[in-house]
Design a protein around this motif. Structure first.
Motif, short mmCIF file in Angstrom:
data_model
loop_
_atom_site.label_atom_id
_atom_site.label_comp_id
_atom_site.label_asym_id
_atom_site.label_seq_id
_atom_site.Cartn_x
_atom_site.Cartn_y
_atom_site.Cartn_z
N GLN A 1 -15.09 -24.27 -34.83
CA GLN A 1 -16.53 -24.03 -34.70
C GLN A 1 -17.12 -23.50 -35.99
OE1 GLN A 1 -17.95 -21.38 -31.67
NE2 GLN A 1 -16.68 -22.39 -30.14
N LYS A 2 -16.39 -22.58 -36.58
CA LYS A 2 -16.86 -21.95 -37.82
C LYS A 2 -17.01 -23.00 -38.92
CE LYS A 2 -16.06 -17.40 -39.72
NZ LYS A 2 -15.05 -16.38 -39.92
N ALA A 3 -16.00 -23.86 -39.00
CA ALA A 3 -16.02 -24.92 -40.01
C ALA A 3 -17.21 -25.85 -39.79
CB ALA A 3 -14.71 -25.71 -39.95
N GLU A 4 -17.47 -26.18 -38.50
CA GLU A 4 -18.59 -27.08 -38.20
C GLU A 4 -19.93 -26.44 -38.58
OE1 GLU A 4 -16.51 -29.34 -34.42
OE2 GLU A 4 -18.11 -27.89 -34.07
N GLU A 5 -20.03 -25.14 -38.28
CA GLU A 5 -21.29 -24.45 -38.61
C GLU A 5 -21.54 -24.46 -40.11
OE1 GLU A 5 -21.31 -20.56 -36.82
OE2 GLU A 5 -21.19 -21.51 -34.85
N ASN A 6 -20.45 -24.30 -40.87
CA ASN A 6 -20.58 -24.28 -42.33
C ASN A 6 -20.97 -25.64 -42.90
OD1 ASN A 6 -20.02 -21.62 -42.36
ND2 ASN A 6 -17.82 -21.88 -42.77
N GLU A 7 -20.63 -26.72 -42.13
CA GLU A 7 -20.96 -28.07 -42.60
C GLU A 7 -22.45 -28.38 -42.44
OE1 GLU A 7 -18.55 -30.92 -40.59
OE2 GLU A 7 -16.71 -30.04 -41.41
#
Lengths: 179, 453
Positions: free
Chosen positions: A170-176
């Protein structure tokens, strides 16, 4: 599941609905967390929490293994969630989405955790619910689910691992998301 | 211990499930391996995050809403069951059909073969007092009317109960016939204190006295069906009451319980015989008739009807919202009342209370005078000897000696006293010979004036 729970169940079967409030108080965070993960909308979840407990009270006679009250209760919550999801109008999803966008996120709500939790496989979610939301020890869970203690800790360990993976994803997706 | 072994045992370690020896090996590995330490910290942090989320999932008041729904649902089911039982015609028609007769014959045959107690299970269950006690457990609110022979107006009561069965609040409306010297009274019991509005005396007393509380609770023994039937069950088990139960076959007719008490101790509350009517469907009490034995047989002393089980009560019932503007308030809850007895004898303290009352009045210390006079309104005391009244208090002439009170029920004494005052420019002596002094009920060491001024 404690001795106290069994005593309370017996009191309820004896026709004292007031004793049921203690069981509701003890298990409502677990039922609420489960239903929120299934229904997404907190106000629907609250109705479903009440419905789950009312059905559980009237179904107590059918509960064969009183030690397994909490997992039996989550089974009822599961049926209630499915019924509610079936009965929902197609438009409700849109309304829900709109509601989510307009309401200020409450600081005390851990949305990331709740989203990750909703994506867990059933077996992992159940063990997390019993351990943290129903505040049971691993020994109690073992008794409740009729599992060896070693399997409980292994499942809990895998549940942790998957929850962490989901949170990181989730964190990675938010950063994208472009700023 | 290797890293992979350590990772496998992380949950067991956090949960305190590792044996001592393994715990030591685990901890010694952690000291050397920063990666495994980080892993442990992350897992612990996730656990804390879950625990804190669980705390935020506590819904407010959900347990009360669930229990209320259960009670409503139960009442609905009981009513439906009653309606079904009142329709025996349909059952008769079904039973008359040929096929049913054959099927019934088969069932009876099988039952006989298996020695089943089929008929015990299908017959209407026999009523027991315990059922009314159980049914009364779910009662949260009630209204009752208590009629007395030759008195037209009944005593009215509305009560709300807490989940544990204790009284939350009640309103009692008592007509003048109950205590002619008091006149009609309205009583609200709330937050452990009673507000009593004496309509004839135009005053409201707010008290927290244990004696009043006990009296009210005794009254509740017949007003609260749960207590009443618990008491009856207890007496029946101790063979102190002979209980006869008549349960009509017709489900629409009430069950009648006739209890005759063998012990005189309960007479003041329950009389010597009680006849209760119980609704067959809900098992809740409909009415209770109390009798006193006399030479000519049993004489009715009270008839109580129960109404509105679990019907919401208008919140205004528990507020006095039509008090006259000039009503006098005696608040014994918000203010300290009376004077500490300390080493004084009963007579000495009674005299001292009256002396301090007059001294406070002379000093214009009306708050203190109010304290000595069971919390009488300061404004009323202030007005008593001011310009408007054309009277001025000058001094105390004598106080005492103490005399017995003409009404021993008050538990007080009379302290006569003489004062001098100026009325229309003339100095006169005035003697008060009815001033009553007694102990403040819930504070045995404190004494107060309670009337006669």
């Amino acid at each position: 599941m404690t001795q106290n729970d069994i005593y309370l169940i017996e009191q309820c079967l004896d026709g004292r609905p007031d004793e049921f409030r203690h069981l509701v108080k003890r298990y409502q965070p677990a039922v609420n967390a489960y239903l929120t993960s299934q229904l997404h909308n907190p106000s629907n979840a609250e109705d479903a929490v009440q419905e789950t407990f009312v059905r559980a009270y009237f179904g107590l006679k059918e509960l064969k293994k009183r030690e397994s009250f909490s997992s039996w209760l989550l089974g009822i919550a599961n049926r209630v969630a499915k019924e509610q999801a079936r009965n929902r109008l197609p438009l409700a999803d849109m309304e829900e989405l709109a509601a989510q966008q307009t309401t200020d996120p409450n600081d005390s709500d851990d949305f990331q955790l709740q989203r990750a939790f909703a994506q867990l496989p059933d077996a992992y979610r159940e063990i997390i619910l019993l351990r943290f939301y129903a505040n049971q020890s691993c020994q109690q869970i073992a008794q409740n689910l009729n599992m060896p203690l070693g399997s409980v800790t292994k499942t809990l360990s895998r549940a942790y691992a998957q929850l962490r993976q989901l949170l990181e994803k989730q964190k990675a997706e938010e950063n994208e998301v472009p700023q | 211990m290797r890293c992979d072994e350590c990772r496998e045992k992380l949950v067991d370690y956090i949960e305190g499930l590792l044996p001592d020896q393994e715990t030591q090996q685990f901890q010694s590995h952690l000291r050397q391996c920063s990666q495994c330490r980080t892993e442990l910290d992350q897992l612990t942090a996730l656990g804390q995050r879950l625990t804190s989320d669980a705390k935020n999932r506590q819904l407010a008041d959900v347990e009360n809403r669930v229990v209320n729904r259960i009670i409503c649902e139960q009442n609905k089911q009981l009513k439906e069951a009653a309606v079904k039982k009142r329709q025996p015609q349909l059952w008769r028609i079904i039973m008359k059909a040929k096929i049913t007769k054959l099927a019934a014959a088969a069932v009876i045959l099988i039952a006989a073969l298996l020695s089943l107690t089929l008929f015990d299970k299908t017959a209407a269950p026999v009523y027991a007092l315990e059922q009314t006690i159980q049914a009364s457990h779910s009662v949260r609110s009630i209204h009752f009317r208590e009629y007395h022979p030759n008195q037209e107006s009944p005593i009215l009561m509305w009560a709300e109960f807490l989940p544990d069965g204790q009284v939350k609040q009640f309103r009692l409306s008592v007509p003048a016939w109950d205590a002619p010297q008091d006149g009609p009274k309205e009583i609200i019991w709330q937050d452990n204190a009673a507000q009593i509005w004496f309509k004839k005396k135009n005053s409201v007393m707010i008290v927290q006295e244990t004696e009043i509380k006990e009296q009210l609770q005794k009254g509740m023994e017949k007003g609260d069906p749960k207590r009443l039937f618990q008491k009856l069950d207890e007496l029946s088990r101790q063979n102190e009451a002979d209980v006869q139960i008549e349960q009509p076959d017709d489900f629409a007719k009430p069950i009648q319980i006739t209890a005759t008490f063998t012990d005189k101790e309960f007479e003041p509350i329950l009389g010597s015989r009680m006849v209760a009517m119980i609704d067959q469907a809900t098992k809740l009490a409909l009415s209770v008739r109390l009798f006193q034995s006399s030479d000519t047989g049993y004489k009715e002393i009270a008839y109580i009807e129960f109404y509105d089980y679990n019907q919401p009560i208008d919140p205004n019932t528990f507020i006095f919202n039509n008090l006259p503007p000039d009503v006098r308030r005696f608040d014994q809850v918000a203010h300290v009342i009376g004077l500490e007895q300390e080493q004084m004898t009963d007579d000495q303290i009674a005299v001292e209370v009256v002396r301090q009352f007059w001294q406070a009045m002379l000093n214009n210390d009306f708050a203190k005078a109010s304290q000595m006079y069971e919390g009488a309104p300061v404004e009323t005391l202030e007005k008593a000897f001011t310009d408007g009244s054309k009277r001025k208090l000058l001094g105390i002439v004598s106080i005492g000696p103490v005399q017995p009170h003409p009404n021993p029920k008050t538990g007080g004494v009379i302290v006569p006293c003489t004062i001098t005052m100026e009325v229309n420019g003339e100095i006169v002596k005035h003697t008060f010979d009815k001033i009553g002094v007694r102990q403040v009920y819930n504070q045995p060491g404190r004494w107060t004036i309670f009337g006669g001024l």
